[in-house]
Design an enzyme around this catalytic site. Structure first.
Site, PDB file in Angstrom:
ATOM      1  N   ARG A  43       0.853  -1.196   0.000  1.00 22.57           N
ATOM      2  CA  ARG A  43       0.000   0.000   0.000  1.00 22.57           C
ATOM      3  C   ARG A  43       0.885   1.242   0.000  1.00 22.57           C
ATOM      4  NH1 ARG A  43      -2.984   3.027   4.821  1.00 22.57           N
ATOM      5  NH2 ARG A  43      -3.763   4.719   3.515  1.00 22.57           N
ATOM      6  N   HIS A  71      -3.307  10.971   0.649  1.00 25.16           N
ATOM      7  CA  HIS A  71      -2.781  10.717   1.986  1.00 25.16           C
ATOM      8  C   HIS A  71      -2.234  12.032   2.532  1.00 25.16           C
ATOM      9  CE1 HIS A  71      -1.203   7.315   4.719  1.00 25.16           C
ATOM     10  NE2 HIS A  71      -1.004   8.453   5.373  1.00 25.16           N
ATOM     11  N   GLU A 103      -7.638   8.298   6.228  1.00 25.76           N
ATOM     12  CA  GLU A 103      -7.910   8.939   7.525  1.00 25.76           C
ATOM     13  C   GLU A 103      -8.488  10.344   7.384  1.00 25.76           C
ATOM     14  OE1 GLU A 103      -4.431   8.678  10.032  1.00 25.76           O
ATOM     15  OE2 GLU A 103      -4.422   6.505   9.988  1.00 25.76           O
ATOM     16  N   ASN A 139      -7.598   1.803   9.627  1.00 27.50           N
ATOM     17  CA  ASN A 139      -6.298   2.016  10.266  1.00 27.50           C
ATOM     18  C   ASN A 139      -6.532   2.020  11.771  1.00 27.50           C
ATOM     19  OD1 ASN A 139      -5.357   2.429   7.707  1.00 27.50           O
ATOM     20  ND2 ASN A 139      -4.788   4.586   7.996  1.00 27.50           N
ATOM     21  N   TYR A 197      -4.514   1.539  15.755  1.00 24.15           N
ATOM     22  CA  TYR A 197      -3.269   1.379  16.514  1.00 24.15           C
ATOM     23  C   TYR A 197      -3.476   1.098  17.994  1.00 24.15           C
ATOM     24  CZ  TYR A 197      -0.831   3.270  12.430  1.00 24.15           C
ATOM     25  OH  TYR A 197      -0.327   3.451  11.176  1.00 24.15           O
ATOM     26  N   GLU A 221      -3.633  -0.146   8.020  1.00 20.36           N
ATOM     27  CA  GLU A 221      -2.444   0.242   8.803  1.00 20.36           C
ATOM     28  C   GLU A 221      -2.573  -0.310  10.204  1.00 20.36           C
ATOM     29  OE1 GLU A 221      -1.480   4.420   9.158  1.00 20.36           O
ATOM     30  OE2 GLU A 221      -1.814   4.794   7.015  1.00 20.36           O
TER      31      GLU A 221
END
Length: 1696
Positions: A1217, A1262, A1307, A1450, A1452, A1518
């Site tokens: 990606r 992005h 995002e 995404n 985390y 991600e």
């Protein structure tokens, strides 16, 4: 009978005719008024002919004229006599009796006027009336001192809708009470929406139940929580889970669940079909009951079908006061009762036929009834009306079930009568068919009775033809003005009514065959006045329970249980929260819904414990006490410590740990005999400073001098524990502790400090406390001296006077002698090191001696000798008979050397500990003398100070011998850690402090607490325990105090304290499990908020909150108490089931990818005609990016396609990606000019990827917007929607034949919120935080939709790719998982974060309701005319909805959320959301402040997306973790992150059926991490940015990730070696050392403790990767490593 046959002749006759008759015929003559004689004669006759059948051939009544007004008395008497069990009556000729009837009937004026005059024997009601007729008031109200039979069941009750709340949570359906509340039909418009929040507070309610200790808990199941629409079409599994959890926790606490199936809360969906008026509800109820029996019946053995059906019929369908609010007392009320009776019967038969044989439970119902007392006892009308009232209330339901399957004759006759008297039908009583009677009769295994009050009843005034309960029943209700009234108008306190009612129930319905369960009894108080000291309720319970006792003991009524209403204050129907029935007060104003025991809870707990009201409490039990206690054994003698001591190995072992190794959370449990406790001390909690002859202590005098203590607080009352033993024990029971450490107040026992003044009241207090502890299996740990010296002894010099040694010994001797039969664990002195320094050195504490150079040493010298004396007294006089242990308790803070590599700092840390701990521990646990380093330092400094001798006194050889070994175990208190370094200190003034020659600081990054020197440093606990192990030969160790303070009067939701216990206890667990420390017990400080010495009441350390402004000192459990109780229950911190590692593989075509972004890696910022982007400008603006970094060169990927692709190939990814730089392709953002060189870079990259068999995943945007577009407003200008679409078209046209996976936006949240809200990302706009983010978000969504439609309509057919959006989100957990408010905050967080963009695209084309509502409400409140959130038109909604092919995520990390109310005027995204976040201190950190390692959140967010958006295909685009600092090849923390996160993704896929299609690691290599520059590194490959060549080198995690890809997951080692692992060389583990601790569960593996220790530092990941592979990998692609394999191996081993 009399003259014809006397008993002697009768007997003779019976003997002679015994074998020649089959039956005896008997003529009876009854003389009225001669009952006694009649009974006697008949009884004799029956006993003589006891085996023969008797036929009454004639029955004649004489003298009936004398029977005034009671014509049926003889009938009742005769029937009663001839029905006695001894006789066999086979019949009766009633011809002559019938002659008697006309006379009777003429005298009673025919049935018309007296409808009750039905022919019947003396009724149960009359029998009860007669039974108590002669009772005087004194007799009636006398108190019975006695106990209930053993096995009697004590209980407490609640109802689902009263307490659960969570009215629409987790799929619960609406019930009629929800609708009733929402319709504004309750007091002050209150609702049951949250109520006590018990749905989320199971553990809180269990906590209270453990304090109360009942045998039964009666609660109800909410029908609509299990079947949301009332039928089994939909079953709500989360509701089922809630009840399963509750039932399991009850059984775990030895409390029997009594479960009510229906407690008034009908599903609204069934009410819509007619509710209980519609017969079809019977089948629905049976099906619901069937489900409950089959689901819970393996554990539930007591079932109640209906709770108080009279209330449903009367208030729900008669008066309409309750939902469904129908006012139809003549018809609906009776119809509903009829339906309920049949439903009950069918459910009973269902249980009986299908479940009873295997489950062995009981099914009954609970009927409510008042007692009815005639208003005028002499009036037969009133007597009959009273009986009628009982039959209408109780008999209506009880008679069909317990007597004959039909309604009582009195009820039927009365209704018939009323209907005949009135022109139209007033009441319609349905008729049971014969079949139904058979069905209903006998359908209860017990009679549940609820009773609250009594009524005076008089006959009604006939002739009212308006339907009404009283008019139909023809009675009027009254109360005696002398009866005390409760807060509710319908309840008066009439205790004796209960005894009469129980006798009535027993005679009328149950006899000796069916037990009675009192299943509801209590009294409400109002919501004003003293809500906690509920003396009215205490008196009510005392009297009512005593009446039940009389019924059991004096009247032999078979009552098996008493259940008090209610466990908690709750939602009480139409009156809302204004009436309080609870034993525990609930503060409904506080979103935490704290629960505080009332006086009634303590009272009822005492009744339960004593099983009633035993006549004077018996003397103390002399039975031997059985409880866990340490086994005394002599500790070995140890040589003196070296300088620095050998314990310095602890610093060598731990100080070089990485944060990951140090903070990794560890799961496991302590040994079976581990003791959990909680601590307190006398002066801090007792109060009663001068009560009952107690003498003053030095603290009493000190605190009475203004200015000595913060706020001039004192301990005069403190927690008032001197008067509240029961309350303290209640808390201890609730916690489930095994021990309680408290101290004895010397001046309370010896007021003048000497044994010539013994205070018996003080002794009695401690006896009561100790006995209470032992009765509840709680071991007392008793401290003899916790700082409160009798003032009289201070007057002779206190601890500076040698004489005190004898006096302390005499006090100790008295305590051993008085309490030692029950106390087996003694502590002589608490923190003598603190007494010596703070009391006599700094003089902060009494006796305020400020002599820092001499007094501390002198006092310590005397304390040591006093301790040793007391130890020897115990050893010589008491140990043999009492068998306890005795020790001293020291205060210790861990010392961490400032520079662990500097030997001087190691020595300084050791010296600090020797001066603090060794001062007392070295003489006691080692050689009887002070530590060498102390003698050396103080001696040398004394010489430098020109003193003739050392200021440290000398212990003689004899004293050393006497002191050495005077402790059986090692006990200490610890709270925090210090950073210590060597320092040359001044020689004057003389001071113990300077003598140590150290400098002591703390790390400012450590969390703070209320006391500056009490910062939480959990890892210090493990090191300290290891130091004690090394320094003192691993003795049995007890942590006696450990806790943290907060500066707040109310901290019931004490998050910080939970984090403290969670981490400190875990470090203790590591010390025990991994390091082999001989840890035996842990005590939390403290049981409750208390007096914290010179800080007064400001620091709150308690597990229970004390309201010091309330004279009752109410004790409210905080969340930490519930948390600590859970740790005790689990005996540690076992690995949660859901965290267990899952072996398995992902689906076959799963995509494995790695990601980058253009601005972060490409560089070439002005190369080949690239235009400026907003990030170029932002990075070139001062102070925007850390260390002024830019992406001008970054990783230089613009020039390194081959290198990038090589790395990708070696990773074995199937996808890559990357993003396209908009301004590289269209320099000014428009299609006016296409930069071919820029486009060509991407074409070459894509070709190289395809050649390597790697699928490109291309992100269009992005974050790097062309600056030219920002100059005209950027994403705030809606023309950008068209610009983006044109840009996308260029890429689809030019690259779409090769790219089959498109991401429109990366995002969008960060673009909108960070770029245009906070301004912490490009373009750095922050001036319109309440408007700009929403406008930007609006345009981003429309731009995405346009690009999707363009692809869908123009390119999809030809190119066949996928296109969607990538949305980022943290997962949100409620900060308090037991709080509805925090749970709602977590939901709101998710809808404002992920839902902001996902809701329109994946759901309905529009923002979520919560976003629209909150922003609208706040906008209007700010005076705006419309919402700051833009609106989509209907056509836009249609265009946006469904514009996805997959869900790009995404993710985390996870946050803990709670509600935050911002000021109304603040206009921002954050204030609109109204949520604040924190992180859990036990979570591992990373290189980024915002990123905590929380794998569990990954699975949860994946499951949430599945449930919220109808299971779309998900690609994780991600996921990764950062680090800071120098390059570390072995990035074990990153391997741990990937292993655990990918494993959670596997669980989501395999266990939760989430449609997960791919996973992408962030990131391929270290790069520009946006605003933090190059400081935070996420790469699988390290990039050396300080070398112009920018060399890339794989970290160990690169190899690890490639192996996961190769295996497509985690093959199960149990199935043998998997081919995907074959090439990896195995690392053979070293053999465990002999005698190592048992196996340890570490990250899902069973390892020896030694292996676990290695694993803790290096993690299992390395064994899979293999050292050789790592070295090869590094060599091949890094071009840096020239070491041989052997060297690499050595390097690795040394790290291990």
């Amino acid at each position: 009978m009399g003259s014809v046959l006397d008993s002697a002749s009768s007997e003779l006759l019976s003997v002679s005719l015994q074998d020649s008759v089959d039956f005896v015929s008997l003529n009876l003559r009854y003389h009225s008024g001669n009952e006694t004689d009649f009974y006697k004669k008949l009884s004799e006759f029956q006993s003589v002919w006891k085996d023969k059948d008797i036929l009454v051939s004639s029955l004649k009544i004489l003298d009936y004229a004398s029977m005034e007004g009671y014509p049926f008395t003889p009938v009742a008497a005769i029937v009663k006599a001839i029905n006695k069990e001894e006789g066999h009556m086979i019949g009766c000729d009633i011809n002559e009796f019938l002659d008697y009837l006309p006379h009777v009937l003429s005298e009673t004026n025919i049935l018309q006027e007296n409808p009750d005059a039905v022919l019947a024997p003396r009724s149960s009601y009359q029998a009860v009336q007669e039974m108590f007729a002669e009772q005087s008031e004194l007799e009636r109200d006398s108190f019975l001192q006695d106990v209930f039979p053993s096995g009697f069941l004590w209980g407490v009750s609640t109802g689902a809708f009263n307490i659960e709340g969570a009215w629409a949570e987790d799929g619960k359906g609406e019930n009629i009470w929800d609708q009733f509340g929402h319709g504004g039909q309750v007091h002050m418009n209150q609702t049951a929406d949250v109520a006590c929040d018990s749905y989320y507070k199971t553990s809180y309610d269990i906590y209270l139940l453990k304090g109360l200790r009942p045998q039964l808990y009666k609660f109800s199941v909410s029908w609509s929580r299990i079947f949301p629409v009332g039928t089994n079409k939909t079953i709500n599994s989360k509701g089922v889970d809630y009840y399963n959890r509750l039932i399991d926790r009850l059984l775990d606490s030895n409390i029997e669940p009594m479960v009510t199936l229906f407690h008034w809360d009908l599903p609204q969906a069934l009410q819509a079909l007619g509710g209980w008026q519609n017969e079809s509800i019977i089948d629905a109820f049976v099906s619901y009951a069937d489900f409950c029996f089959s689901t819970f019946g393996d554990r539930v053995k007591l079932w109640v079908t209906f709770h108080e059906p009279w209330v449903i019929s009367y208030a729900g369908y008669g008066t309409g006061e309750h939902p469904p609010g129908i006012t139809d007392p003549g018809e609906a009320s009776y119809k509903v009762a009829h339906t309920i009776l049949k439903a009950h019967a069918k459910v009973w038969h269902l249980y009986n036929d299908k479940y009873r044989s295997q489950q062995q439970g009981k099914v009954g119902l609970v009927l409510n009834s008042d007692w009815a007392e005639p208003k005028t006892p002499s009036s037969s009308e009133d007597v009959r009306a009273s009986e009628r009232y009982l039959q209408f209330m109780l008999g209506w339901f009880a008679h069909p079930i317990f007597v004959n399957g039909d309604y009582p004759d009195i009820l039927k006759a009365q209704i018939q009568e009323v209907n005949q008297q009135c022109p139209m039908t007033i009441a319609q009583l349905p008729v049971f068919t014969e079949e139904e009677k058979t069905l209903v009769k006998g359908t209860a295994d017990f009679f549940g009775l609820s009773h609250y009050t009594s009524r005076l009843v008089s006959a009604g005034t006939n002739g009212t033809c308006t339907p009404g309960y009283e008019s139909i029943g023809n009675f009027s209700l009254h109360v005696d003005p002398s009866w005390p009234q409760a807060a509710s108008s319908w309840i008066h306190v009439v205790p004796w009514g209960l005894r009469r009612l129980l006798n009535f129930v027993s005679q009328e319905y149950t006899g000796s065959k069916i037990p009675i369960y009192i299943a509801g009894n209590g009294v409400p108080t109002g919501d004003t006045g003293d809500l906690l000291n509920d003396t009215l309720r205490v008196d009510y319970f005392r009297q009512y329970i005593n009446e039940a006792l009389k019924a059991v003991k004096l009247d032999t009524v078979d009552v098996r249980s008493y259940i008090a209403r209610s466990l908690l204050d709750g939602f009480e129907g139409p009156v809302g929260y204004s009436l309080k029935f609870g034993l525990h007060y609930v503060d409904f104003e506080d979103s935490n819904r704290p629960r505080t025991p009332k006086a009634s809870a303590y009272f009822y707990s005492g009744v339960i414990e004593k099983n009633g009201f035993p006549s004077q409490t018996l003397g103390r039990s002399s039975a031997p006490v059985v409880f866990d206690r340490p086994v005394p054994s002599k500790l070995p003698n140890l040589p003196a410590s070296e300088v620095p001591s050998k314990a310095k190995v602890v610093w060598q072992k731990f100080s070089s740990q990485t944060a990951f190794e140090r903070d990794m959370y560890f799961y496991g449990t302590f040994p079976e005999d581990f003791t959990w406790g909680v601590s307190s001390s006398s002066y801090q909690i007792e109060g009663g400073w001068d009560a009952d002859g107690k003498g003053p202590s030095i603290w009493d005098n000190f605190t009475h001098v203004p200015g000595n203590v913060n706020n001039n607080d004192n301990g005069d009352i403190a927690c008032d524990s001197y008067n509240r033993v029961e309350e303290d024990i209640y808390m201890l029971k609730a916690l489930g502790v095994k021990n309680y450490r408290f101290s004895v107040s010397w001046p309370r026992i010896f007021p003048n400090g000497r044994n010539n003044s013994i205070n018996s009241h003080g002794v009695a207090y401690y006896n009561r406390l100790i006995d209470g502890l032992i009765a509840n299996n709680i071991t007392p740990i008793v401290t003899l001296y916790h700082w409160d010296l009798p003032q009289t002894l201070q007057d002779i010099g206190g601890w500076e006077n040698d004489e005190i040694i004898d006096l302390f010994d005499s006090f100790a001797d008295f305590c051993f002698q008085t309490f030692g039969d029950r106390v087996k664990f003694w502590l002589t002195l608490n923190e003598p090191n603190i007494i010596s320094w703070l009391g006599y050195g700094e003089g902060l504490f009494p006796p305020n001696v400020k002599d820092p150079g001499y007094a501390p040493y002198k006092v310590a010298h005397i304390l040591l000798k006093a301790h040793a004396r007391v130890y020897h007294t115990y050893d010589d006089k008491y140990r043999a008979s009492q068998g306890g242990v005795i020790a001293v308790c020291l205060f210790i803070s861990w010392a961490e050397p400032k520079t662990p590599s500097d030997p001087r700092d190691i020595e300084a840390a050791d010296r600090y500990l020797q001066f603090l701990v060794g001062w007392f521990a070295h003489p006691i646990y080692k050689n009887g003398d002070y530590p060498e380093v102390m003698k050396w330092k103080v001696g040398n400094r004394s010489e430098l100070q020109n003193l003739p001798s050392s200021r440290l006194p000398v212990l003689t050889a004899e004293e050393q011998e006497y002191i050495r070994g005077t402790a059986d175990v090692f006990c200490f208190n610890t709270y925090s850690s210090k950073i210590v370094s060597h320092s040359t200190t001044r020689l004057s003034p003389f001071s113990y402090d300077y003598d140590q020659e150290v400098s002591v600081t703390v790390d400012s990054s450590w969390p703070s607490s209320v006391l500056p020197d009490h910062r939480p440093v959990a890892w210090g606990m493990r090191r300290l325990l290891n130091w004690i192990k090394e320094e003192y030969g691993n003795p049995p160790i007890y942590i006696i105090e450990n806790g943290v303070g907060a500066k707040t009067a109310s901290d019931v939701d004490d998050n910080a304290r939970i984090f403290y216990f969670k981490t400190y206890i875990d470090e203790a667990l590591k010390a025990y499990k991994v390091d082999g420390v001989n840890l035996k017990g842990y005590n939390a400080w403290s049981l409750m908020d208390n007096f914290e010495w010179v800080d007064g009441y400001e620091p709150r350390f308690g597990l229970h909150q004390i309201d010091f402004d309330n004279p009752n000192r109410p004790r409210t459990p905080k969340r930490s108490a519930v948390y600590y109780a859970e740790i005790i229950r689990n005996n540690g911190i076992p690995l949660p089931k859901e965290d267990e590692f899952l072996y398995g593989e992902f689906p076959e075509n799963f995509s494995w990818s790695v990601a980058t972004a253009a601005y972060q890696i490409e560089g070439g910022w002005r190369a080949d005609g690239k235009g400026l982007s907003i990030w170029d400008k932002y990075a070139h603006t001062p102070l925007r990016i850390g260390k002024d970094a830019t992406g001008d060169v970054a990783c230089d990927s613009y020039h390194r396609i081959e290198e990038d692709v090589e790395m990708l190939k070696s990773l074995k990814v199937s996808h890559y990606r990357f993003s396209i730089s908009w301004s590289r392709v269209l320099p000014d953002g428009t299609t006016r000019y296409i930069n071919e060189k820029g486009l060509n870079y991407y074409e070459r990259l894509i070709d190289a990827l395809l050649a390597a068999n790697i699928v490109p995943q291309v992100t269009l945007y992005h974050w790097d917007l062309p600056q030219a577009l920002q100059d005209i407003g950027g994403w705030e200008n809606d023309t950008i929607v068209q610009r983006f679409k044109e840009y996308a078209e260029v890429l689809f046209q030019r690259l779409g034949d090769k790219v089959k996976f498109w991401i429109t936006l990366n995002e969008p949240y960060n673009t909108a919120y960070l770029g245009y809200g906070t301004g912490t990302a490009a373009p750095g706009v922050s001036v319109r935080p309440g408007r700009a983010p929403y406008v930007v978000g609006h345009n981003l969504i429309k731009a995405h939709a346009e690009a999707w439609h363009l692809y869908n309509e123009t390119y999809r057919a030809k190119q066949g790719g996928l296109i969607s959006i990538t949305i980022n989100s943290d997962w949100a957990e409620p900060r308090n998982p037991h709080s509805q408010e925090d749970i709602e905050a977590a939901r709101r967080f998710m809808q404002f974060f992920l839902g902001w963009f996902a809701h329109p695209i994946f759901k309905n084309g529009d923002y979520s309701e919560v976003m629209k509502r909150r922003i609208q409400e706040r906008s209007l409140a700010q005076g705006l005319s419309e919402s700051r959130l833009p609106e989509f038109t209907e056509s836009e909604k249609q265009r946006i909805k469904g514009t996805y092919d997959y869900f790009g995520l995404n993710h985390y990390t996870t946050v803990l959320t709670y509600n935050m109310n911002y000021p109304k005027s603040v206009k921002s995204y954050d204030s609109d959301r109204g949520v604040a976040t924190v992180t859990d201190r036990s979570w591992l950190g990373s290189g980024s402040l915002w990123l905590k390692v929380t794998p569990f959140g990954f699975r949860k967010i994946l499951r949430w997306i599945k449930e919220e958006y109808n299971n779309p295909p998900i690609y994780v685009t991600e996921n990764g973790v950062s680090e800071r600092g120098a390059f570390e090849f072995n990035d074990t923390w990153r391997m741990h992150y990937y292993r655990s996160y990918i494993n959670e993704a596997l669980k989501a896929n395999v266990l939760d059926r989430v449609d997960l299609r791919g996973y992408t690691a962030w990131t391929l290599m270290d790069n520009l991490e946006w605003a933090v520059g190059y400081e935070e590194k996420f790469g699988l490959y390290h990039v050396n940015f300080s070398d112009p060549a920018l060399p890339r080198r794989p970290r160990a995690s690169a190899k690890y990730y490639s192996q996961i890809i190769k295996c497509n997951g985690f093959p199960d080692p149990a199935t043998g070696p998997h081919p995907c692992l074959e090439q990896e060389p195995e690392v053979t583990p070293t053999d465990p050392t002999p005698g190592a601790a048992d196996s340890v569960n570490f990250l899902g593996l069973d390892l020896t403790s030694q292996s676990a220790e290695i694993a803790l530092y290096v993690l299992f990941a390395l064994s899979a990767v293999g050292a050789l592979g790592l070295a090869l990998f590094a060599y091949k692609y890094g071009k840096l490593s020239k070491r041989s394999h052997k060297q690499s191996h050595i390097e690795l081993s040394s790290k291990m």
